[in-house]
Design an enzyme around this catalytic site. Structure first.
Site, PDB file in Angstrom:
ATOM      1  N   GLN A 180      24.708  41.229 -21.341  1.00 54.65           N
ATOM      2  CA  GLN A 180      25.852  40.846 -21.833  1.00 54.65           C
ATOM      3  C   GLN A 180      25.708  40.214 -23.113  1.00 54.65           C
ATOM      4  O   GLN A 180      26.433  40.435 -24.228  1.00 54.65           O
ATOM      5  CB  GLN A 180      26.618  39.635 -21.034  1.00 54.65           C
ATOM      6  CG  GLN A 180      27.087  40.131 -19.735  1.00 54.65           C
ATOM      7  CD  GLN A 180      26.370  40.707 -18.526  1.00 54.65           C
ATOM      8  OE1 GLN A 180      25.324  39.867 -18.432  1.00 54.65           O
ATOM      9  NE2 GLN A 180      26.529  41.857 -18.154  1.00 54.65           N
TER      10      GLN A 180
ATOM     11  N   ASP B  13      10.629  65.645 -25.005  1.00 59.28           N
ATOM     12  CA  ASP B  13      11.488  64.192 -24.959  1.00 59.28           C
ATOM     13  C   ASP B  13      10.779  63.355 -25.888  1.00 59.28           C
ATOM     14  O   ASP B  13       9.450  63.428 -26.239  1.00 59.28           O
ATOM     15  CB  ASP B  13      11.274  63.681 -23.618  1.00 59.28           C
ATOM     16  CG  ASP B  13      12.229  64.154 -22.545  1.00 59.28           C
ATOM     17  OD1 ASP B  13      13.382  64.380 -23.043  1.00 59.28           O
ATOM     18  OD2 ASP B  13      11.750  64.263 -21.383  1.00 59.28           O
TER      19      ASP B  13
ATOM     20  N   MET C  73      20.930  39.344 -26.857  1.00 60.37           N
ATOM     21  CA  MET C  73      20.287  38.515 -27.744  1.00 60.37           C
ATOM     22  C   MET C  73      19.197  37.807 -26.796  1.00 60.37           C
ATOM     23  O   MET C  73      19.496  37.729 -25.716  1.00 60.37           O
ATOM     24  CB  MET C  73      21.158  37.315 -28.406  1.00 60.37           C
ATOM     25  CG  MET C  73      22.136  37.711 -29.364  1.00 60.37           C
ATOM     26  SD  MET C  73      22.694  36.486 -30.114  1.00 60.37           S
ATOM     27  CE  MET C  73      23.479  35.361 -28.866  1.00 60.37           C
TER      28      MET C  73
ATOM     29  N   THR D  10      20.010  39.609 -22.368  1.00 58.66           N
ATOM     30  CA  THR D  10      20.972  39.904 -21.003  1.00 58.66           C
ATOM     31  C   THR D  10      21.731  41.069 -21.671  1.00 58.66           C
ATOM     32  O   THR D  10      21.914  41.215 -22.991  1.00 58.66           O
ATOM     33  CB  THR D  10      21.852  39.092 -20.340  1.00 58.66           C
ATOM     34  OG1 THR D  10      22.895  38.618 -21.455  1.00 58.66           O
ATOM     35  CG2 THR D  10      20.798  37.760 -19.862  1.00 58.66           C
TER      36      THR D  10
END
Lengths: 201, 662, 548
Positions: free
Chosen positions: B363, B296, B366, B361
């Site tokens: 959404q 990995d 930033m 976040t």
């Protein structure tokens, strides 16, 4: 079941294969070679040697030049000791098979050496190895040049010939190594004796 | 010396023929010892049989008998010493297994020994977890030192890849509900005890093959020795039974026969020392054969976190402006990426008062800071920051492309809706890995990096780390597919994994190392468990697997090569009475027939003891090509095996010849 | 000077064999891999009821070998027992039961041990229809088994290893028969006879009588050597002037013995797709051959005599032939090994004790060497830290078991056979009284030689031994049979096991099996394994005799 059937089928295949091979390789193949070998009649029939049209032997098969009791005939060049039958028996090729440390071998060598020394009137340490050892086949047609030369005086004397002439005859009959490096120099005893008889005529 | 002394009783116990039978080579020696002892006892009454036409020293038979027993004991000692090393560890593990009470969810109380698959138990702080299982509710810190030896507590929680708990470990805080996943007597600790004690040790495929070869060699030599007397009764004089037994013992491969099982146990033990538990010896051997290593990326090849490595100003902004803004934007960012930016920007200026942290976040993608003076600083994914700023300088795009192509992550920094530049975040490849991968390549092992990154990034990191191949945007299905393709091509694949979704791939791989922190599913699926949960350990495991095979091969070579000298000692001694000529074979100039034979036997026994440390430690393994490895080992163990006994036997003979009668 | 001639002759052999290596090896590979059947072959398959396209798994292949050999033994036994009914019997009667048993096994197993003196025992009927046929097909069986083993390495995940009947047929039709026709005619040109004249008595120039034998010799001589059979038309084999008339024919016969066994490594390399593998195997064979020839010649030049040697061949011509014959499992002789000096005679035994792998018999030499290579790879593979593999095939417990059984077979037969000859009182009395010709250490050597020769399917002898006794005919017959077919069982099982495997890809961690290092290792394993096994008996026999 499948195994048994498989084994049976393979055995039947085997029987047929052996039979076909036997005909092809045991009959047709030797027949083919025999026919083709007719193109070389001298070799295929045994390199026979004729004197006055009569076959007197094969240049490849050694002979003894002795009387019925096995005593050397002094007027002929002698071949090597032989373990084939009673000596140079073309139907029973054989070596002595004496082991290197065998007492019998030492005795045989002593016998042969003494006999050659007596016959040729030389001391035992002058005798070349091929003169007192039995060949592998018992049918060795050759002797060494040294052994042939050793016999010159005795043969010349027995025949009342000039020793130098006989020696020259021997030297003319010496075959060198094949291609200069294969095998050993040698003298074909039968051919030498025929030439000797020719000369003595 | 101490370990030898404590292993001695075990060595005697192993003389039991029912145990010896498992080792055919040494079993033969034991039979020889019994036979010679019987003759030694009978001799005072029956008189000594001459051997090879010669009288041997009066104490000869006794000497041979004693040293044959010593030979067998030495072999047993080797095994006992190897086993002894696991004993201490097993003892401490046993303590954790002491029966505890288990509180079932339904209110019943059971002894931990009576728990069965699927039982759900409640464990609160201070209690010992009664059995292996998965947490189905709650979170707790757990002390696992009994198993891993690591004293720092670890967190175990429901869901995710850290849900497995091990029976015998202690909950330090909080409360968890555990669903039991092991049958009684088959818990992880039980298996571990069996492993370190060597009790559950089964012969590995390769060990079986070697045993067959050694047994065949022994059979040949039995026939050689059995045939000898009928032959010498014709050509020479028959040898006495003790002499024949001595010849046989010298010829059969006793050295490797004595050490074979010790080598196997020591190999497993070496793994345990590395805190790796192999569920079977087969897996250890397979590790030596691995040709493809799946690693990995995150945590194995790179550090878990990306680090800032560069500031690139754009749109005419100065570097100072950018650095300053970047630092400000990260002051409130607790992530490792954030702190690495602060670190690179130089110094950790305190956050000015009254500023508001704007957290990252999913959404907004930033994060940043709203300062007291009203200015806003932001950093984040380029598309989001550009959207926030409303426009972008022309030279931004090339910078972003360059950083992406090099395998980095570009973070765009803006202040007051003006884009100042880009922070280059980079995956940092662990130090020394490139060299290790080069070593692996020399050993003939391909390394493959598995990552969720896009192919572009993956390619760049793969190049930097020096792996041979990579699998980008990898899903668990991709992993299995990759392993299958490799295996179709005849490769043996090793991988590590911890999550439940790794389990199928772990099971598919030839060597699957599960992290101890992982889920039970992963631990069940793999054939090894790494207690330290260190993915790079796979490389050590491969090395240990190879070392195990090399040690076996080298000592086999040594053992067979020894026979040459022994022949030169014994054959002239056997027949010199009848064939004085054979004395020219006595090139060592040994003193007498009796001393020559006894010296060979003594050497044969002592060499076992001398080689026990090597068998336990293992032959040194170097990461070089197969042919130079072979050349080296052939020289040491092949040529050395031919020469060493000539010297050894001669020296022993010098001592033996002092004994009156020899 | 003598040394120079020896070196020149050795160089001649090396050059000719080297020139034949590629074309003959490639041709053999083609003959056994092409999908095209000749018209004569298609006819043959129809006659015997075989579908040439269908391949067999290893056990079916083995059943084919065993069935074919069993039928061959039965037929050959019957032919000898009914000799008087055959044409060209030359008046010889039926052979005894135990002699027929021994001879049937001897020729079917490619051993060609002769307990009898052919001059005095068999007419042309048995020689042609029985012995010559088996000379061909026993060699073809060896080729087939070797090719099957090679397929084990070259096939991947295959349940089959070829079709025995196809391999057998092609060995005869494409390899042995055409080459024999060619060489038989060359042999005739050198003076080997080919006629049906029987024995001819002639009057010599001294007035005495000489017997000149006849016979279809050349046709049998060619396949006797090409097929590494070795059964002579005459008692003294290739020492007989009609089998081997001059030094040139002798050199030709040496080359015939070596040709196919030395070309097979090339076939192996070609079929597994890596010629270097073939060169490595050939190199091991070549080094052993040259070392052995040099040792035997040195021993014989030091203390040998002309006893049992032909003047035209001399010592060098005899030891070169003797080495070639004993190390190729041919067993033909052009001199009497019984009369060799002890160490030279010992070398003849050592050549056979190596397991007939340098280069060994037709087919059997290669498969024997590959089995030893498997053992070598196993030990060496461990030493590089990998589960050992050879040409990408893993050498696991099953492969080692089969290889070990193979290695065990001949030493067991040799040692037990020799030991029993002296351990059973009644047998011992007969062996000492009737069979042994040279008493003492050398006599022990004769018995040891006989079992070594039989179990390794060589066929040469310390010919002083009278082997035409119930004990030797039976014991040697059993030794030949087990010494041939047990290894074949193991080799074919091995082939099946290897063919079923996938091929592990080659990496730098793989032990390379084509480098000088591996050549040296394989050489070491061949020598050490046989040295350890036979050192005591050699010490009792030739060594004790030579060091007296």
């Amino acid at each position: 079941m499948a195994h048994t059937r498989g084994a049976f089928r393979q055995t039947w295949t085997a029987v047929r294969a052996v039979l076909v091979f036997t005909i092809a390789l045991g009959v047709l193949y030797p027949a083919l070679i025999t026919l083709a070998a007719q193109a070389m009649p001298a070799q295929s029939s045994g390199s026979l040697v004729r004197v006055d049209g009569e076959v007197v032997g094969s240049s490849l098969i050694g002979q003894s030049f002795t009387d019925d009791e096995g005593n050397a005939l002094p007027e002929w060049f002698q071949s090597r000791p032989s373990a084939a039958g009673a000596g140079y028996d073309g139907a029973a090729s054989s070596g002595s098979n004496y082991g290197p440390t065998s007492a019998d071998l030492l005795a045989a060598i002593a016998d042969h050496t003494a006999a050659v020394a007596a016959l040729e009137g030389v001391s035992e340490d002058e005798i070349p190895a091929d003169a007192y050892t039995a060949s592998a086949s018992g049918l060795d047609p050759h002797i060494s040049e040294a052994y042939a030369l050793l016999q010159v005086d005795r043969v010349a004397e027995a025949r009342g010939l000039d020793a130098t002439a006989v020696r020259e005859l021997v030297e003319s009959k010496v075959e060198g190594r094949d291609l200069g490096y294969l095998g050993e120099p040698r003298v074909n005893v039968l051919e030498l004796n025929i030439a000797l008889a020719e000369m003595d005529k | 010396m101490n370990t030898f002394a404590s292993a001695l009783p075990g060595a005697f116990r192993k003389l039991d023929p029912r145990l010896m039978w498992r080792n055919p080579v040494m079993f033969l020696v034991e039979i020889g010892a019994v036979l010679t002892t019987a003759i030694a006892i009978a001799e005072p009454f029956t008189g000594r049989a001459p051997s090879g036409g010669a009288e041997l020293a009066p104490s000869f038979t006794v000497g041979i008998a004693v040293w044959l027993w010593i030979t067998v004991l030495f072999a047993n000692l080797a095994e006992s010493v190897a086993e002894g090393r696991g004993k201490a560890q097993a003892a401490s593990l046993r303590q954790t297994r002491t029966s505890t009470a288990a509180h079932l969810v339904d209110g019943r109380e059971l002894s931990s020994a009576d728990l069965t698959l699927g039982d759900e138990v409640v464990v609160v702080a201070g209690e010992v977890i009664p059995g292996d299982g998965d947490i189905i509710e709650g979170i707790a810190s757990v002390d696992e030192s009994a198993i891993t030896g690591e004293s720092a507590p670890v967190v175990r929680e429901f869901g995710g890849d850290r849900s497995a708990v091990t029976g015998g470990t202690r909950v330090l805080s909080d409360r968890i509900v555990v669903r039991i996943t092991s049958k009684p007597g088959e818990t992880f600790v039980d298996r571990m005890i069996a492993l370190v004690e060597g009790a559950s040790r089964q012969k590995t495929p390769n060990e079986i093959a070697l045993n067959i070869l050694l047994a065949s060699l022994s059979i040949v030599f039995v026939i050689v020795v059995l045939a000898l007397n009928p032959l010498s009764s014709y050509a020479g004089q028959p040898a006495s039974v003790p002499v024949l037994v001595a010849l046989l013992v010298c010829l059969i491969p006793t050295t490797i026969g004595a050490l074979l099982s010790a080598i196997g146990i020591a190999g497993m033990d070496r793994l345990v020392q590395h805190n790796v538990l192999a569920m079977s010896g087969r897996a250890v051997e397979a590790a030596g054969d691995v040709t493809t290593l799946l690693l990995d990326k995150t945590g194995t090849i790179t550090y878990g976190n990306r680090r800032a490595v560069e500031f690139v100003p754009v749109g005419g902004a100065s570097e100072t402006e950018l650095v300053d803004a970047a630092r400000l934007s990260s002051l409130g960012d607790p992530t490792p990426e954030g702190s690495s930016i602060v670190e690179l920007a130089g110094g950790s200026a305190a956050m000015t008062a009254n500023s508001t942290v704007i957290p990252f976040t999913a959404q907004t993608r930033m994060s940043g800071l709203d300062l007291a003076d009203g200015s806003q600083v932001r950093k984040g994914a380029s598309s989001m920051v550009i959207a926030w700023a409303g426009s972008a300088p022309d030279d931004l795009e090339p910078v972003i492309t360059r950083i992406s192509e090099s395998g980095g992550t570009p973070l765009v920094v803006a202040r007051d809706k003006q884009i100042l530049g880009v922070v280059h975040l980079k995956d940092i490849v662990k130090e020394g890995l490139k060299e290790r991968f080069a070593d692996l390549r020399a050993m003939g092992i391909r390394t493959v990096m598995i990552t969720g990154d896009n192919p572009l990034t993956a390619k760049a990191i793969a190049a930097e780390a020096g792996v041979d191949d990579f699998l980008a945007e990898a899903t668990p299905e991709d992993k299995i597919a990759y392993i299958r393709t490799e295996q179709e091509g005849g490769n043996l694949v090793a991988m590590t994994g911890d999550g439940t979704n790794d389990a199928p791939a772990l099971a598919q791989a030839d060597v699957g190392v599960a992290m101890n922190t992982g889920t039970s599913a992963a631990k069940e699926a793999g054939n090894m468990v790494d207690l330290d949960s260190d993915p790079t350990k796979l490389i050590d495991i491969v090395r240990i697997g190879k070392q195990l095979l090399i040690t076996r091969g080298s000592l086999t070579t040594f053992s067979i090569a020894n026979d040459v000298a022994k022949y030169f000692a014994i054959i002239p001694a056997m027949f010199a009475g009848v064939f004085p000529g054979l004395a020219v074979l006595n090139i060592m100039g040994l003193h007498s027939s009796a001393s020559a034979i006894l010296s060979a036997i003594v050497f044969n026994a002592l060499v076992i003891v001398f080689l026990i440390p090597l068998a336990l430690r293992g032959v040194k393994y170097r990461a070089v090509s197969a042919s130079s490895l072979l050349g080296r080992n052939l020289l040491i163990y092949g040529l050395g095996g031919i020469i060493a006994p000539f010297i050894g036997i001669k020296l022993i003979d010098l001592v033996v010849s002092i004994i009156p009668g020899f | 000077m003598t040394v120079l001639f020896f070196v020149l002759q050795l160089v001649t052999i090396a050059v000719v064999i080297g020139l034949l290596y590629r074309p003959l090896g490639d041709y053999l590979a083609y003959a056994f891999t092409t999908s095209k059947n000749l018209r004569v072959e298609r006819g043959f398959y129809r006659l015997i009821g075989v579908t040439p396209e269908s391949e067999q798994n290893w056990s079916a292949y083995l059943r084919g070998v065993l069935a074919f050999s069993a039928v061959g033994i039965l037929l050959l036994y019957a032919l000898q027992r009914l000799q008087q009914l055959l044409p060209f019997a030359l008046g010889f009667p039926a052979a005894s039961e135990h002699l027929s048993f021994n001879t049937a096994i001897s020729f079917v197993t490619n051993t060609n041990w002769q307990s009898y003196s052919p001059d005095l025992t068999f007419g042309y009927g048995v020689q042609l229809v029985g012995l010559t046929v088996q000379n061909f097909v026993s060699a073809a069986v060896g080729l087939a088994v070797a090719v099957a083993l090679i397929r084990g390495f070259s096939y991947r995940r295959s349940g089959t290893i070829g079709n025995f009947w196809v391999d057998l047929t092609r060995g005869v039709t494409r390899v042995l028969l055409p080459l024999s026709v060619l060489t038989a005619l060359v042999l005739v040109a050198t003076g080997v006879i080919q006629n049906f004249a029987g024995f001819t008595d002639v009057t010599t120039i001294t007035g005495g009588t000489a017997t000149i034998p006849g016979g279809p010799v050349a046709s049998q001589e060619a396949i006797k050597l090409l097929g590494t059979n070795g059964g002579g038309f005459f008692n003294v084999n290739s020492a007989h002037p009609f089998e081997n008339p001059n030094p040139v024919s002798s050199m030709l016969e040496i080359i015939l013995m070596l040709a196919i066994p030395f070309a097979l490594p090339r076939t192996f390399g070609r079929m597994v797709g890596d010629h270097r593998q073939g060169y490595a195997i050939a190199a091991v064979m070549g080094v052993l051959y040259i070392a052995s020839a040099s040792l035997m010649t040195w021993a014989e030049l030091s203390s040998g005599t002309m006893e049992g040697k032909e003047q035209r061949f001399g010592i060098i011509g005899s030891t070169l032939f003797g080495t070639t014959s004993t190390i190729t499992s041919t067993g033909a002789v052009n001199s009497m090994h019984d009369s060799f000096s002890p160490l030279a005679g010992g070398m003849a035994m050592v050549n056979m004790m190596l397991g007939e792998v340098a280069p060994g018999g037709v087919g059997s030499g290669l498969y024997g060497m590959l089995v030893v290579a498997i053992i070598a790879v196993f030990i060496a593979g461990l030493m590089v830290g990998r589960t050992p593999e050879y040409l990408g095939k893993k050498i696991g417990a099953r492969e080692i078991k089969l290889a070990s059984l193979y290695i065990l077979t001949t030493p067991t037969l040799v040692l037990l056979g020799t030991a029993l000859s002296f351990a059973i009182p009644a047998v011992r009395a007969d062996v000492e009284g009737t069979s042994i010709w040279n008493p003492g250490l050398h006599g022990f050597g004769e018995v040891l030689y006989a079992f070594t020769s039989a179990a390794n399917n060589n066929g040469s002898a310390f010919a002083g031994l009278t082997a035409n006794t119930p004990w030797f005919n039976t014991a040697l017959g059993v030794a030949m049979m087990l010494g041939r077919f047990l290894p074949i069982v193991f080799v074919l099982a091995l082939a099946g096991s290897l063919a079923a495997q996938d091929r592990v890809p080659v990496t730098t961690g793989t032990l390379p099996t084509h480098r000088p290092q591996f050549v040296g290792l394989l050489l070491g394993v061949v020598v050490i394994v046989s040295a350890l096994t036979y050192f005591p008996v050699l010490a009792l026999g030739p060594l004790a005799e030579g060091l007296q």
